[in-house]
Design a protein around this motif. Sequence first.
Motif, PDB file in Angstrom:
ATOM      1  N   GLU A 195     -93.118 -42.362  64.962  1.00 48.53           N
ATOM      2  CA  GLU A 195     -92.768 -41.067  64.347  1.00 48.53           C
ATOM      3  C   GLU A 195     -93.364 -39.926  65.159  1.00 48.53           C
ATOM      4  O   GLU A 195     -94.567 -39.906  65.423  1.00 48.53           O
ATOM      5  N   ILE A 248     -83.202 -40.324  64.945  1.00 57.41           N
ATOM      6  CA  ILE A 248     -83.505 -39.316  63.913  1.00 57.41           C
ATOM      7  C   ILE A 248     -84.510 -39.825  62.868  1.00 57.41           C
ATOM      8  O   ILE A 248     -85.316 -39.051  62.357  1.00 57.41           O
ATOM      9  N   ASN A 249     -84.490 -41.133  62.581  1.00 58.71           N
ATOM     10  CA  ASN A 249     -85.422 -41.678  61.581  1.00 58.71           C
ATOM     11  C   ASN A 249     -86.872 -41.643  62.054  1.00 58.71           C
ATOM     12  O   ASN A 249     -87.789 -41.765  61.241  1.00 58.71           O
ATOM     13  N   LYS A 250     -87.056 -41.490  63.358  1.00 58.78           N
ATOM     14  CA  LYS A 250     -88.428 -41.452  63.888  1.00 58.78           C
ATOM     15  C   LYS A 250     -88.896 -40.009  64.097  1.00 58.78           C
ATOM     16  O   LYS A 250     -89.976 -39.779  64.624  1.00 58.78           O
ATOM     17  N   LYS A 291     -90.223 -36.518  62.767  1.00 53.69           N
ATOM     18  CA  LYS A 291     -90.847 -35.868  61.600  1.00 53.69           C
ATOM     19  C   LYS A 291     -90.399 -34.419  61.480  1.00 53.69           C
ATOM     20  O   LYS A 291     -90.331 -33.859  60.401  1.00 53.69           O
ATOM     21  N   PHE A 307     -79.726 -33.930  58.382  1.00 52.00           N
ATOM     22  CA  PHE A 307     -80.664 -35.022  58.115  1.00 52.00           C
ATOM     23  C   PHE A 307     -81.919 -34.559  57.377  1.00 52.00           C
ATOM     24  O   PHE A 307     -82.872 -35.320  57.266  1.00 52.00           O
ATOM     25  N   LYS A 330     -84.321 -32.447  58.110  1.00 54.12           N
ATOM     26  CA  LYS A 330     -85.552 -32.461  58.899  1.00 54.12           C
ATOM     27  C   LYS A 330     -86.054 -31.035  59.054  1.00 54.12           C
ATOM     28  O   LYS A 330     -85.249 -30.111  59.288  1.00 54.12           O
TER      29      LYS A 330
END
Lengths: 142, 126
Positions: free
Chosen positions: B52, B68-70, B72, B92, B94
């Motif tokens: 992350e 994108i999931n990693k 922050k 997303f 973010k």
Amino acid sequence: MKDLLKHTYLLDVEKIEEDIERLWRRYQEILDKKKSSWEDLNEARALLYFLGYLYPEKIALDSFERRVKYIKPSIVLDRFLSAIDGNDKRILEKYKKNKRFNKLKEFYLIVKDIKNRTKNKTYLDEKRFNKIYSKLKPKQYF
Amino acid sequence: MGCRFESYLRSHLRKSPYRRFFGRIEKIMDNVIIGKVAIIKNEKDYYKIKKETILVAKNTHPDLVIVINKIKGIVTEIDNKLCHAAIVAREFNKPLLMGVFNATKKFKTGEKVLVDFGRKTINKIA
């Protein structure tokens, strides 16, 4: 490009979409040509700049900023964009039958589609354009 | 903010005598993230992201969505509500800080930073 600007002033969403697609097709046509001229490539460069930056980030954004103020109940641009991109059901439900909101949303989705369009793994086929452009760039470029 | 630390702080604050300030503190905490920077100079840099991180780039590239999931949070040099980074960040959910001048030069991959999205600042943590 002039037509696109005119239709943006009119907020004729269907024509805006048609104009954008026409410009995109022309851009692709130039890149697909086996022997593009330096002049062609500069037309493609103008189209890339217009579709990728000038239109979405300047012209369309100005239009959103100006028009969002006419939506009632009022909504700020950041909230409008977040609601659509983030699929905020509460806001989308609130404005479900609001003609102005829906028309601006439709316009935004068209702008977003061209801004985020990818081909050959890059936005707006930029990698392919750069490759051809640098190949044809004259040595005495000024 | 660090996940375990954040949940500890939130639960501790709720029980503490300072709980009446909890709302304000929580609001500040919601706007702040701490993490290691990943500088993006070209699309290959996305594939180097393993943990992350806080992504710092001039602008983003389509490959951003793969990692994108990693991510922050996102910090960009350019500042426009319709730039790719802004669209992806909204899609997303973010946090995004735009318009940080020379961000890709000021920071290095792996450096720890604190990003305050409320105050729109990014600072190195020693």
